[in-house]
Motif scaffolding. Sequence first.
Motif, mmCIF file in Angstrom:
data_model
loop_
_atom_site.group_PDB
_atom_site.id
_atom_site.type_symbol
_atom_site.label_atom_id
_atom_site.label_comp_id
_atom_site.label_asym_id
_atom_site.label_seq_id
_atom_site.Cartn_x
_atom_site.Cartn_y
_atom_site.Cartn_z
ATOM 1 N N ASP A 17 38.227 1.106 12.341
ATOM 2 C CA ASP A 17 38.581 -0.148 13.009
ATOM 3 C C ASP A 17 40.019 -0.087 13.550
ATOM 4 O O ASP A 17 40.301 -0.562 14.653
ATOM 5 N N SER A 20 40.077 1.967 16.649
ATOM 6 C CA SER A 20 39.585 1.186 17.779
ATOM 7 C C SER A 20 40.680 0.276 18.326
ATOM 8 O O SER A 20 40.841 0.134 19.549
ATOM 9 N N GLU A 21 41.453 -0.336 17.428
ATOM 10 C CA GLU A 21 42.590 -1.162 17.849
ATOM 11 C C GLU A 21 43.609 -0.338 18.630
ATOM 12 O O GLU A 21 44.127 -0.770 19.664
ATOM 13 N N SER A 23 43.119 2.470 20.250
ATOM 14 C CA SER A 23 42.540 2.826 21.537
ATOM 15 C C SER A 23 42.658 1.669 22.523
ATOM 16 O O SER A 23 43.086 1.844 23.678
ATOM 17 N N ASP A 24 42.308 0.466 22.074
ATOM 18 C CA ASP A 24 42.347 -0.702 22.965
ATOM 19 C C ASP A 24 43.764 -0.985 23.448
ATOM 20 O O ASP A 24 43.985 -1.288 24.624
ATOM 21 N N TYR A 53 39.993 11.472 20.343
ATOM 22 C CA TYR A 53 39.227 10.279 19.986
ATOM 23 C C TYR A 53 37.833 10.331 20.622
ATOM 24 O O TYR A 53 36.842 9.936 19.993
ATOM 25 N N THR A 57 34.280 9.886 18.773
ATOM 26 C CA THR A 57 33.363 8.770 19.082
ATOM 27 C C THR A 57 32.225 9.157 20.006
ATOM 28 O O THR A 57 31.233 8.427 20.101
ATOM 29 N N HIS A 62 36.602 7.327 27.030
ATOM 30 C CA HIS A 62 37.877 7.857 26.542
ATOM 31 C C HIS A 62 38.252 9.149 27.266
ATOM 32 O O HIS A 62 39.427 9.381 27.562
#
Length: 411
Positions: A17, A20-21, A23-24, A53, A57, A62
Amino acid sequence: MKWCSLVDEKNAKTYLDKLSEISDILLKNTDKMKENIGVMGGKAGIALFFFYYARLTMEEKHVDFAHRLINEIFDEINNETSIHTLAGGLAGVGWMMEHLVQNDFVEADTDEILEALDPFLHKAMIYDIEKGNYDFLHGAVGCGAYFIARLAKKESEGNLKELVDHMDKIKHTFPDQDNGIAWRSVLDHEKGTEGFNLSLSHGLASIIVFLAKLLEKGIYTEKVSPLLDGAVRYMLAYKLDTAKFQSNFPSWIGVNEDYPLAHSRLAWCYGDLGIGAALWQAAQSAGNKEWEEAALKTLLHSTGRKDVRENAVIDAGLCHGAAGIAHIYNRMYQHTGVASFKESALYWLEETLKLATYEDGYAGFKAWHTEKYGGWIPEAGLLEGVAGIGLMMISMLSDIEAHWDRCLFLS
């Protein structure tokens, strides 16, 4: 060596998680970097994060974003970017491109892409070393790291030999320190104080890794081997008494009373972790069991240093924060299988997450700079920012080997 995940499945979601943060936040904020192309603080390091990444994923978006960053980097280079260093300039970008091709992230002809960089970086490297600037992040050894990555190009070996010849000319030899060899540099630029920096980021430990890499590849061994031997002897001559000092090694050796021997912080940049990692690589390249034992003793002793404040662990980044500590222990566990390294890696992974407390940070993280340089700042890059924290987490969570840490001279 087969790389393995350190995080069990039930605990993985928390870190996934956070990835993901990260990456965003990078997708939204990388445009702010504009002309910053560097591998340590700019777009090249962020591109590395997105390629790794994407491998974790399996999400094509990406990869697409990483390719976009590479295009922007070379657009900026075509606008006559002339910074040459590994940390912030062309040597780091060139290193990144070789890394991506050699590790099957992209298909490209690096000779075609980098041909114009080679003579420029060779000239910059020799200029730096003639001025005594061997610095890994900002000087000649960083350019040397680029030419090691470029060894498929036949001229690179000659460039590296030339650098070694210059390093041989400016070395200092110490008969009273087991005939050790070291290289002098400025320790305090404001005061102009000189001495012998032992660190991996700017000092002797990086020279040890550089020479070890050349020895491993069989380059100029008749000159490289005695230089490496002397550099390790100098380092080991300054091993501290851990009954009196917290660390095994100081950060530097001063030439006057302004720099008395003192313990060093727990970090990649300065202190036992970077020095231990350098000694480990030297031992593997030279097949030297004495050096290997010294490296292991140094690193194992450091696993007992858990107090955040006492060890000057202020933020989370790879350079001098919790993520860098976690990653070095992870790498050493992968090399040795020693349980203490795994336990310490997981401990500092947890400490990294605890530092994500800033609502206005990047994924909760900020990097600490002195007040003169802005204090607490959200950082995106690899060395001090969330791209590096993310790469550390990917290497903890997966069986994807952390080849990216070669840009930090950790492998």
